[in-house]
Design a protein around this motif. Sequence first.
Motif, PDB file in Angstrom:
ATOM      1  N   ASN A 269      10.918  -5.205  -3.591  1.00 54.50           N
ATOM      2  CA  ASN A 269      10.818  -4.182  -4.632  1.00 54.50           C
ATOM      3  C   ASN A 269      10.833  -4.764  -6.043  1.00 54.50           C
ATOM      4  O   ASN A 269      10.973  -4.024  -7.020  1.00 54.50           O
ATOM      5  CB  ASN A 269      11.952  -3.158  -4.488  1.00 54.50           C
ATOM      6  N   THR A 270      10.665  -6.078  -6.150  1.00 52.89           N
ATOM      7  CA  THR A 270      10.587  -6.699  -7.473  1.00 52.89           C
ATOM      8  C   THR A 270       9.357  -6.175  -8.208  1.00 52.89           C
ATOM      9  O   THR A 270       8.272  -6.054  -7.637  1.00 52.89           O
ATOM     10  CB  THR A 270      10.493  -8.232  -7.338  1.00 52.89           C
ATOM     11  N   ARG A 271       9.530  -5.870  -9.505  1.00 53.79           N
ATOM     12  CA  ARG A 271       8.430  -5.351 -10.318  1.00 53.79           C
ATOM     13  C   ARG A 271       8.115  -6.316 -11.456  1.00 53.79           C
ATOM     14  O   ARG A 271       8.959  -6.618 -12.298  1.00 53.79           O
ATOM     15  CB  ARG A 271       8.804  -3.988 -10.911  1.00 53.79           C
ATOM     16  N   LYS A 272       6.892  -6.853 -11.426  1.00 54.04           N
ATOM     17  CA  LYS A 272       6.360  -7.652 -12.535  1.00 54.04           C
ATOM     18  C   LYS A 272       4.868  -7.824 -12.275  1.00 54.04           C
ATOM     19  O   LYS A 272       4.339  -7.300 -11.291  1.00 54.04           O
ATOM     20  CB  LYS A 272       7.073  -9.001 -12.661  1.00 54.04           C
ATOM     21  N   ASP A 273       4.178  -8.538 -13.113  1.00 59.89           N
ATOM     22  CA  ASP A 273       2.740  -8.736 -12.928  1.00 59.89           C
ATOM     23  C   ASP A 273       2.509  -9.819 -11.871  1.00 59.89           C
ATOM     24  O   ASP A 273       2.738 -10.997 -12.109  1.00 59.89           O
ATOM     25  CB  ASP A 273       2.093  -9.152 -14.255  1.00 59.89           C
ATOM     26  N   PHE A 274       2.011  -9.372 -10.665  1.00 61.58           N
ATOM     27  CA  PHE A 274       1.750 -10.301  -9.570  1.00 61.58           C
ATOM     28  C   PHE A 274       0.258 -10.598  -9.401  1.00 61.58           C
ATOM     29  O   PHE A 274      -0.221 -10.876  -8.308  1.00 61.58           O
ATOM     30  CB  PHE A 274       2.346  -9.760  -8.270  1.00 61.58           C
ATOM     31  N   LEU A 275      -0.476 -10.502 -10.485  1.00 59.22           N
ATOM     32  CA  LEU A 275      -1.851 -10.993 -10.613  1.00 59.22           C
ATOM     33  C   LEU A 275      -2.928 -10.088 -10.008  1.00 59.22           C
ATOM     34  O   LEU A 275      -3.972  -9.885 -10.609  1.00 59.22           O
ATOM     35  CB  LEU A 275      -1.997 -12.403 -10.006  1.00 59.22           C
ATOM     36  N   PHE A 276      -2.724  -9.546  -8.809  1.00 61.73           N
ATOM     37  CA  PHE A 276      -3.752  -8.746  -8.150  1.00 61.73           C
ATOM     38  C   PHE A 276      -3.139  -7.556  -7.410  1.00 61.73           C
ATOM     39  O   PHE A 276      -2.043  -7.649  -6.866  1.00 61.73           O
ATOM     40  CB  PHE A 276      -4.548  -9.579  -7.122  1.00 61.73           C
ATOM     41  N   GLU A 277      -3.909  -6.472  -7.364  1.00 62.81           N
ATOM     42  CA  GLU A 277      -3.598  -5.388  -6.432  1.00 62.81           C
ATOM     43  C   GLU A 277      -4.089  -5.809  -5.049  1.00 62.81           C
ATOM     44  O   GLU A 277      -5.102  -6.504  -4.921  1.00 62.81           O
ATOM     45  CB  GLU A 277      -4.311  -4.102  -6.867  1.00 62.81           C
ATOM     46  N   LEU A 278      -3.384  -5.404  -4.005  1.00 67.40           N
ATOM     47  CA  LEU A 278      -3.770  -5.743  -2.641  1.00 67.40           C
ATOM     48  C   LEU A 278      -4.392  -4.537  -1.949  1.00 67.40           C
ATOM     49  O   LEU A 278      -3.887  -3.417  -2.048  1.00 67.40           O
ATOM     50  CB  LEU A 278      -2.565  -6.225  -1.836  1.00 67.40           C
ATOM     51  N   ASP A 279      -5.501  -4.769  -1.237  1.00 68.71           N
ATOM     52  CA  ASP A 279      -6.165  -3.685  -0.513  1.00 68.71           C
ATOM     53  C   ASP A 279      -5.282  -3.098   0.574  1.00 68.71           C
ATOM     54  O   ASP A 279      -5.235  -1.881   0.765  1.00 68.71           O
ATOM     55  CB  ASP A 279      -7.464  -4.187   0.130  1.00 68.71           C
TER      56      ASP A 279
END
Length: 308
Positions: free
Chosen positions: A41-51
């Motif tokens: 549940n960590t929230r930060k910018d992880f580069l991409f949305e996953l399909d």
Amino acid sequence: MNETVKKQLPDKQERHKLFGSVEPGPKTKPIEKEQMKDLQNTRKDFLFELDAVGISNVKHPVIVNSSLTPETQTTIGTFYFASSISQDSKGTNMSRFTEQLQTYYENGLVLTLETLKSFVYELRQRLEQKDAEVTVSFPWFFERKAPYSEKAGLNHADAWIKVHYDQDEGYDVRVGVKGKITTLCPCSKEISEYSAHNQRGNIEMEVLLNEDFDEDKLDWKFILLEAAESNASARIHPVLKRPDEKMVTEQAYENPRFVEDMVRLVASDLYEIDEVERFFVKCINEESIHLHDAVASITYDKRDEQSV
């Protein structure tokens, strides 16, 4: 008389130590869920949305209703669960998929389209994502009587349901069946003085259903199976006496089919079903006089047609 001398083994705890077990070390991390760190549940910018993120190959007993005998049957469902996750989400909570499956199982898990639509809607909420999907495949059994003797036995086909829910786009419901048929080669019949070679055909069909489909009135499994079998050279039977075999053999000879013929004929039947919006049909013939298989397929979307 010789006496048997039994081995004197160390006790179980000592045996475990012998093979590498050690005493538990000190425990410093919390054991209460509320106090544990939740990496997923960590929230930060992880580069991409996953399909899609989820779990697959989940096997579970399910109940299936059928318009053919047996009308109610217990079989094994193989499940795939997933949802997309946003770019700011680290991951998903895998246990929520099987938790929900267990909840539905405890309430009697009957595989209907409405049940699975409710399942994915609630799953999306539980996952706190914008969408969710479930695919379940299962062997479906149906009674088949021989054409002359009417001796009965059980055949089976592979069936599946795919339900996707998106909070903006709504539901996408697809169903499919993969079954077996007999096909007789038209070319062999045409060129030979007598006889013709035949083969076992494998028909795969998947259709997109519209919102008007009423599962209480129409059994989609039977509809797809009938589209395949009624267009084949002959149907597959679990029990055949000699008079039955004569009828089936002659029927196949009277109805020769190439793989190209099969997919076009099945597609015609599916095209005429108003509740089917899109369909995919594939036929693979296991050739009896070749080592290779013959293959043909059709994909058609009725929504692409221009209204007049």
